[in-house]
Design a protein around this motif. Structure first.
Motif, short mmCIF file in Angstrom:
data_model
loop_
_atom_site.label_atom_id
_atom_site.label_comp_id
_atom_site.label_asym_id
_atom_site.label_seq_id
_atom_site.Cartn_x
_atom_site.Cartn_y
_atom_site.Cartn_z
N LYS A 184 14.91 17.89 0.65
CA LYS A 184 13.50 18.23 0.81
C LYS A 184 12.81 17.42 1.91
N GLY A 185 13.52 16.49 2.52
CA GLY A 185 12.94 15.71 3.61
C GLY A 185 11.83 14.78 3.16
N VAL A 186 11.96 14.21 1.97
CA VAL A 186 10.93 13.31 1.44
C VAL A 186 11.59 12.01 0.99
N TYR A 187 10.78 10.98 0.88
CA TYR A 187 11.23 9.73 0.26
C TYR A 187 10.88 9.77 -1.21
N ARG A 188 11.78 9.26 -2.03
CA ARG A 188 11.57 9.24 -3.48
C ARG A 188 11.64 7.81 -4.00
N LEU A 189 10.83 7.53 -4.99
CA LEU A 189 10.89 6.24 -5.65
C LEU A 189 12.13 6.22 -6.54
N THR B 29 13.76 1.11 1.10
CA THR B 29 15.06 1.78 0.97
C THR B 29 16.19 0.77 1.03
N GLN B 30 16.09 -0.17 1.97
CA GLN B 30 17.14 -1.17 2.12
C GLN B 30 17.11 -2.21 1.01
N ALA B 31 16.04 -2.23 0.21
CA ALA B 31 15.97 -3.11 -0.95
C ALA B 31 16.37 -2.37 -2.23
N GLY B 32 16.79 -1.09 -2.12
CA GLY B 32 17.23 -0.35 -3.29
C GLY B 32 16.10 0.17 -4.16
N ARG B 33 14.87 0.24 -3.64
CA ARG B 33 13.74 0.66 -4.47
C ARG B 33 13.24 2.05 -4.10
N ALA B 34 13.81 2.65 -3.07
CA ALA B 34 13.46 4.02 -2.68
C ALA B 34 14.69 4.66 -2.06
N THR C 33 2.78 9.63 -6.52
CA THR C 33 3.33 10.99 -6.41
C THR C 33 4.83 11.04 -6.69
N TRP C 34 5.50 9.88 -6.71
CA TRP C 34 6.95 9.74 -6.93
C TRP C 34 7.77 10.23 -5.75
N GLN C 35 7.32 11.21 -5.01
CA GLN C 35 8.03 11.68 -3.82
C GLN C 35 7.01 12.22 -2.82
N GLU C 36 7.23 11.90 -1.53
CA GLU C 36 6.28 12.37 -0.52
C GLU C 36 6.91 12.20 0.86
N ALA C 37 6.50 13.05 1.80
CA ALA C 37 6.98 12.97 3.17
C ALA C 37 6.25 11.85 3.91
N PRO C 38 6.90 11.21 4.88
CA PRO C 38 6.25 10.11 5.62
C PRO C 38 4.95 10.53 6.29
N GLN C 39 4.92 11.74 6.89
CA GLN C 39 3.72 12.19 7.57
C GLN C 39 2.55 12.34 6.61
N SER C 40 2.85 12.85 5.41
CA SER C 40 1.80 13.00 4.40
C SER C 40 1.27 11.65 3.95
N LEU C 41 2.17 10.68 3.76
CA LEU C 41 1.73 9.34 3.38
C LEU C 41 0.88 8.71 4.48
N ARG D 41 0.83 -1.21 0.00
CA ARG D 41 0.00 0.00 0.00
C ARG D 41 0.86 1.25 0.00
N VAL D 42 1.91 1.25 0.83
CA VAL D 42 2.76 2.43 0.95
C VAL D 42 3.50 2.69 -0.36
N VAL D 43 4.10 1.65 -0.94
CA VAL D 43 4.88 1.88 -2.16
C VAL D 43 3.97 2.21 -3.35
N THR D 44 2.74 1.67 -3.34
CA THR D 44 1.79 2.02 -4.41
C THR D 44 1.40 3.49 -4.30
N ALA D 45 1.19 3.97 -3.08
CA ALA D 45 0.87 5.38 -2.89
C ALA D 45 2.05 6.26 -3.28
N LEU D 46 3.27 5.80 -2.99
CA LEU D 46 4.45 6.58 -3.36
C LEU D 46 4.61 6.63 -4.87
N ARG D 47 4.22 5.56 -5.57
CA ARG D 47 4.31 5.57 -7.03
C ARG D 47 3.39 6.62 -7.64
#
Length: 553
Positions: free
Chosen positions: A437-442, A426-431, A399-407, A391-397
């Motif tokens: 900007k303080g966000v996670y990116r795909l 992140t530890q799997a190399g996919r984000a 927007t491509w980038q988003e802050a954890p709190q927003s997700l 669910r989390v990675v699908t939501a990130l896809r």
């Protein structure tokens, strides 16, 4: 680990008196990723992309002098030396004869065993450095196109420095087309030399060539295929950088002139003995002070005021790598330094207006990202089921980038669950985490899923912690604080000895303090990540919470 690339030709440059065209050839085996735009900020981009090149070729590992030729000359002169000794010391002829026989035996043995190796190594390095410099680029840089920016990532040869250049679309005065995604680009030394020709009076077209994906199958012979067998350490280093970026750090804002003064002191002096560190003295509301050892030269930065809440003193090593920032000083508005702690990694973020440059340095040069630091073990480790992760990675896809709190708000999940899912990807190399900007990116580091069974356990500490848990050797206790942090205490029986580890985790389940009575922690503190006893203590409490949570609900 083998990476296969297929490029539609090579990256190329077309120049004329009034125009420069930069075309990168992308990896056609990946999903179509392309970008076409016209540069609007020529000189800042030139300096930033050149600094990224300095990261790629950086290798500050100690290299001993090549004494092969001297030893060969010495062997040739041995007979003359012995003859001279005989003439001057006739009384010790017998001893010299025995010594000579012994030396000849040693020389013959060493020459027979080692000389072919030294000769071959010397010929190889001569060939690489003089004839074929493109081989220096161990892995072509990773480029990612997102809806808000395009960014490059690379890793140094000694695996101790990480570079990221992010360019927002304001850098380009015109954007023709783009498709989001991640790819590898063909980046040669000749292309770097062409970057130096960028001028503000010449229009410059920047292109991750979309035509590379339009060639028909029967024309595959026009592709340039590259197969690189990379060590697992290179890939694992990339994963460790992203994990380290998410850890709590002291932020220090430096004026560009203060960064200039730091480099000026380092360039004027050459340390011949230790310690070779920089001490950041941080006092709230006061200018940042930096002491350079072993000379004890103190630099006060009057333009840079520390805005933190508590005083601190943090010591960092591997300072020669800061020379990478030199080209950025004239075009930077400010620098932000993120210090994780004494002997731990540091990040230098250059604000270039519409661009940002991130330089990530391991604790010291030989303490590289891949082998020595297990910062993924210090990152949030909340257990998240596969459905929540999806669910989390699908939501990130979306927007491509988003802050954890927003997700978390958008999905109706707890922040800890979102951070746990993002940490796993992140530890799997996919984000990856964008420190600017303080966000996670795909960002898919590779086309195929990474072999995590080979990358996850570069050392035995986490596996040893699992064995301690299975043996029932952990007695763990957990204390919740009002600020959301947790204190983990207890005992661990290991090999007939009882250890007393202690951990403090913040509200996001990141390790901020730790201690243990074992020899590993006494020697290394947290510079190489937590010991197996701390890991076992944390895992024991996590398992307890997993069992208790359903009962509480």
């Amino acid at each position: 680990m083998q990476f296969d690339y297929r490029y539609a030709g090579s990256s190329r440059v077309a120049t004329s008196p009034g125009h420069t065209g930069l075309a990168f050839a992308p990896d056609t085996l990946r999903a179509p990723t392309y970008f076409v735009g016209h540069l609007g900020q020529h000189l800042p981009f030139r300096e930033a992309i050149s600094a990224l090149h300095d990261v790629v070729v950086s290798d500050l590992r100690f290299t001993p002098k090549d004494r092969t030729e001297y030893e060969a000359w010495l062997q040739q002169q041995e007979a003359a030396f012995l003859a001279d000794a005989l003439a001057r010391h006739a009384g010790v002829t017998e001893r010299i004869s025995a010594t000579k026989a012994e030396l000849n035996s040693l020389w013959r043995t060493e020459a027979a065993v080692m000389k072919p190796y030294w000769d071959a190594r010397k010929r190889f390095y001569d060939f690489v450095y003089k004839k074929y410099r493109d081989f220096l680029f161990v892995l072509d840089p990773v480029i990612t196109v997102h809806p808000d920016e395009i960014f490059f990532e690379c890793f140094s040869q000694d695996e101790s420095s990480y570079g990221r250049l992010g360019c927002s679309y304001e850098v380009f005065e015109q954007i023709d087309e783009f498709a989001c995604g991640t790819t590898n680009i063909d980046y040669s030394a000749d292309l770097y030399n062409e970057f130096q020709k960028i001028r503000s009076y010449k229009s410059t077209q920047f292109k991750v060539d979309p035509s590379g994906f339009e060639v028909e199958t029967e024309h595959e012979d026009t592709y340039k295929e590259v197969k690189i067998d990379l060590p697992d350490s290179w890939v694992r280093g990339f994963l460790q950088v992203s994990s380290a970026m998410t850890l709590p750090a002291r932020r220090v804002d430096l004026h560009p002139m203060d960064v200039h003064n730091i480099l000026f002191i380092l360039k004027r002096r050459k340390e011949r003995e230790g310690p070779r560190s920089m001490r950041y003295h941080l006092t709230p509301g006061a200018p940042v002070r930096i002491v350079f050892e072993p000379w004890n030269v103190e630099l006060e930065c009057p333009r840079s005021i520390y805005r933190g809440d508590t005083p601190d003193e943090i010591r960092v090593w591997g300072r020669r790598r800061l020379m990478i920032l030199e080209r950025l000083i004239p075009v930077a508005k400010s620098f932000s330094v993120f210090l994780l702690g004494t002997g731990l990694p540091s990040f230098y973020l250059a604000d270039l207006g519409s661009m940002s440059f991130t330089l990530g340095l391991s604790g010291w040069t030989t303490n590289d990202w891949s082998r020595m630091g297990n910062f993924d073990l210090m990152a949030p480790r909340a257990r998240v089921d596969a459905d929540t992760q999806l669910r989390v990675v699908t939501a990130l896809r979306e927007t491509w980038q988003e802050a954890p709190q927003s997700l978390a708000q958008r999905l109706g999940l707890a922040r800890s669950e979102v951070l746990g899912a993002l940490g796993a990807y992140t530890q799997a190399g996919r984000a990856m985490y964008d420190l600017n900007k303080g966000v996670y990116r795909l960002r898919e580091l590779s086309r195929e899923p990474l072999p995590m069974d080979r990358l996850r356990f570069a050392n035995e500490r986490e596996a040893a912690a699992e064995r301690l848990l299975e043996a029932g050797a952990v007695d763990a206790r957990l204390e919740h604080r009002r600020d959301g942090s947790t204190v983990h205490t207890g005992t661990v029986r290991d090999g007939g000895t009882v250890y007393t580890p202690r951990l403090v985790l913040d509200a996001d389940q990141r390790i901020i303090e730790g201690s243990c009575t074992c020899s590993f922690f006494v020697r290394n503190k947290l510079m190489k990540g937590p010991c197996e006893h701390m890991i076992a203590l944390r895992r024991a409490n996590e398992r307890h919470l997993d069992l208790v949570s359903p009962l509480l609900n």
